[in-house]
Motif scaffolding. Sequence first.
Motif, PDB file in Angstrom:
ATOM      1  N   GLY A   1       0.800  -1.221   0.000  1.00 44.99           N
ATOM      2  CA  GLY A   1       0.000   0.000   0.000  1.00 44.99           C
ATOM      3  C   GLY A   1       0.829   1.265   0.000  1.00 44.99           C
ATOM      4  N   GLN A   2       2.107   1.171   0.388  1.00 44.80           N
ATOM      5  CA  GLN A   2       3.004   2.339   0.384  1.00 44.80           C
ATOM      6  C   GLN A   2       3.733   2.439  -0.948  1.00 44.80           C
ATOM      7  N   ARG A   3       4.032   3.680  -1.329  1.00 41.81           N
ATOM      8  CA  ARG A   3       4.877   3.906  -2.500  1.00 41.81           C
ATOM      9  C   ARG A   3       6.032   4.826  -2.125  1.00 41.81           C
ATOM     10  N   VAL A   4       7.211   4.498  -2.624  1.00 38.74           N
ATOM     11  CA  VAL A   4       8.328   5.436  -2.618  1.00 38.74           C
ATOM     12  C   VAL A   4       8.242   6.171  -3.945  1.00 38.74           C
ATOM     13  N   LEU A   5       8.027   7.473  -3.901  1.00 32.12           N
ATOM     14  CA  LEU A   5       7.594   8.224  -5.073  1.00 32.12           C
ATOM     15  C   LEU A   5       8.693   8.374  -6.126  1.00 32.12           C
ATOM     16  N   HIS A   6       8.249   8.612  -7.367  1.00 37.01           N
ATOM     17  CA  HIS A   6       9.157   8.754  -8.502  1.00 37.01           C
ATOM     18  C   HIS A   6      10.248   9.795  -8.212  1.00 37.01           C
ATOM     19  N   HIS A   7      11.503   9.374  -8.338  1.00 37.40           N
ATOM     20  CA  HIS A   7      12.634  10.282  -8.185  1.00 37.40           C
ATOM     21  C   HIS A   7      13.838   9.699  -8.902  1.00 37.40           C
TER      22      HIS A   7
ATOM     23  N   ASP B   1      20.802  15.585  -3.794  1.00 44.32           N
ATOM     24  CA  ASP B   1      20.884  14.629  -4.893  1.00 44.32           C
ATOM     25  C   ASP B   1      19.598  13.839  -5.102  1.00 44.32           C
ATOM     26  N   ASN B   2      18.459  14.397  -4.732  1.00 45.42           N
ATOM     27  CA  ASN B   2      17.163  13.780  -5.009  1.00 45.42           C
ATOM     28  C   ASN B   2      16.352  14.708  -5.902  1.00 45.42           C
ATOM     29  N   ARG B   3      15.854  14.191  -7.011  1.00 46.98           N
ATOM     30  CA  ARG B   3      14.976  14.970  -7.873  1.00 46.98           C
ATOM     31  C   ARG B   3      13.653  14.214  -7.983  1.00 46.98           C
ATOM     32  N   PHE B   4      12.656  14.678  -7.232  1.00 45.46           N
ATOM     33  CA  PHE B   4      11.338  14.048  -7.277  1.00 45.46           C
ATOM     34  C   PHE B   4      10.549  14.587  -8.469  1.00 45.46           C
ATOM     35  N   TYR B   5       9.772  13.702  -9.072  1.00 42.21           N
ATOM     36  CA  TYR B   5       8.963  14.117 -10.226  1.00 42.21           C
ATOM     37  C   TYR B   5       7.931  15.158  -9.801  1.00 42.21           C
ATOM     38  N   ASP B   6       7.249  14.891  -8.710  1.00 44.46           N
ATOM     39  CA  ASP B   6       6.328  15.874  -8.137  1.00 44.46           C
ATOM     40  C   ASP B   6       7.053  16.635  -7.035  1.00 44.46           C
ATOM     41  N   PRO B   7       6.728  17.899  -6.836  1.00 42.77           N
ATOM     42  CA  PRO B   7       7.425  18.707  -5.820  1.00 42.77           C
ATOM     43  C   PRO B   7       7.012  18.319  -4.400  1.00 42.77           C
TER      44      PRO B   7
ATOM     45  N   GLY C   1      13.962  17.212 -16.999  1.00 40.67           N
ATOM     46  CA  GLY C   1      13.641  16.551 -15.742  1.00 40.67           C
ATOM     47  C   GLY C   1      12.286  15.889 -15.726  1.00 40.67           C
ATOM     48  N   GLY C   2      11.634  15.792 -16.878  1.00 39.05           N
ATOM     49  CA  GLY C   2      10.358  15.100 -16.962  1.00 39.05           C
ATOM     50  C   GLY C   2      10.561  13.639 -17.333  1.00 39.05           C
TER      51      GLY C   2
ATOM     52  N   GLN D   1      17.730   8.058 -13.921  1.00 45.80           N
ATOM     53  CA  GLN D   1      16.723   7.020 -14.109  1.00 45.80           C
ATOM     54  C   GLN D   1      15.679   7.139 -13.002  1.00 45.80           C
ATOM     55  N   TYR D   2      14.497   7.644 -13.378  1.00 46.86           N
ATOM     56  CA  TYR D   2      13.403   7.748 -12.415  1.00 46.86           C
ATOM     57  C   TYR D   2      13.008   6.351 -11.944  1.00 46.86           C
ATOM     58  N   HIS D   3      12.722   6.239 -10.644  1.00 52.26           N
ATOM     59  CA  HIS D   3      12.245   4.975 -10.109  1.00 52.26           C
ATOM     60  C   HIS D   3      11.220   5.232  -9.007  1.00 52.26           C
TER      61      HIS D   3
END
Length: 236
Positions: free
Chosen positions: A98-104, A195-201, A132-133, A170-172
């Motif tokens: 049920g948990q997600r580690v978000l796209h980054h 050094d973390n780039r999340f897709y959503d802010p 960055g998309g 590589q987004y994961h």
Amino acid sequence: MKRSEINRAIREGEAFIRQMGFFLPPFAHWTPEEWAGKGPEVAEIVGRNLGWDVTDFGLGMYEEKGVLLFTLRNGTLEELGRGEGKVYCEKILVCKPGQRVLHHFHWRKTEDIINRGGGELEVVLHQADANGGFSTEEVRVNCDGIWRTVPAGGAVVLAPGESITLRPYQYHQFRALGAPVLVGEVSTVNDDLTDNRFYDPVGRFPTVEEDEEPYRLLVGDYANYYRYASGNPGGD
């Protein structure tokens, strides 16, 4: 996050880690009172952000978007640049269904994500484009020495014992399927501040609401409990 929620996550995480037969270093079990009595000999733990890390990415939805982490060892960017000393990092994570580690993605870090036991781990992949998309190109990854190519937005599912190597840009996004997973991470030096780039802010660390006393300290708590926190952060 409420401190009571963080305390509960750590207690549950400790029990699951023991169940998986994994052993944490002694400082994982220090109480806040024990931390208050420590001297400069433990400055490396503080300066390199070793220890407990619970995050809901600042969204207040830990059970849906969050993860429990523990950093066992880590070097510094200076050591990495010199090519000597600790040029590596090791973490474990507890991912619940049920948990997600978000796209980054990471600009510098290369990491192996390892299923150390429990259920299956789904890793969703995108290559980052120049802005960055999400790119539409396929993603090429290495899984335990075997190259695989997946479409943009495709997933690799890791059974216990399997791993995937993720390179910069590589987004994961990953989640446990069906049962909790003990996730290992072995990487080059980790720097969660830059050094973390999340897709959503979203935020990397939670805002803590102190509704009870800490059970274990988070890495963000050291400054409030460890008297040498502003001293020699490297501990070298």
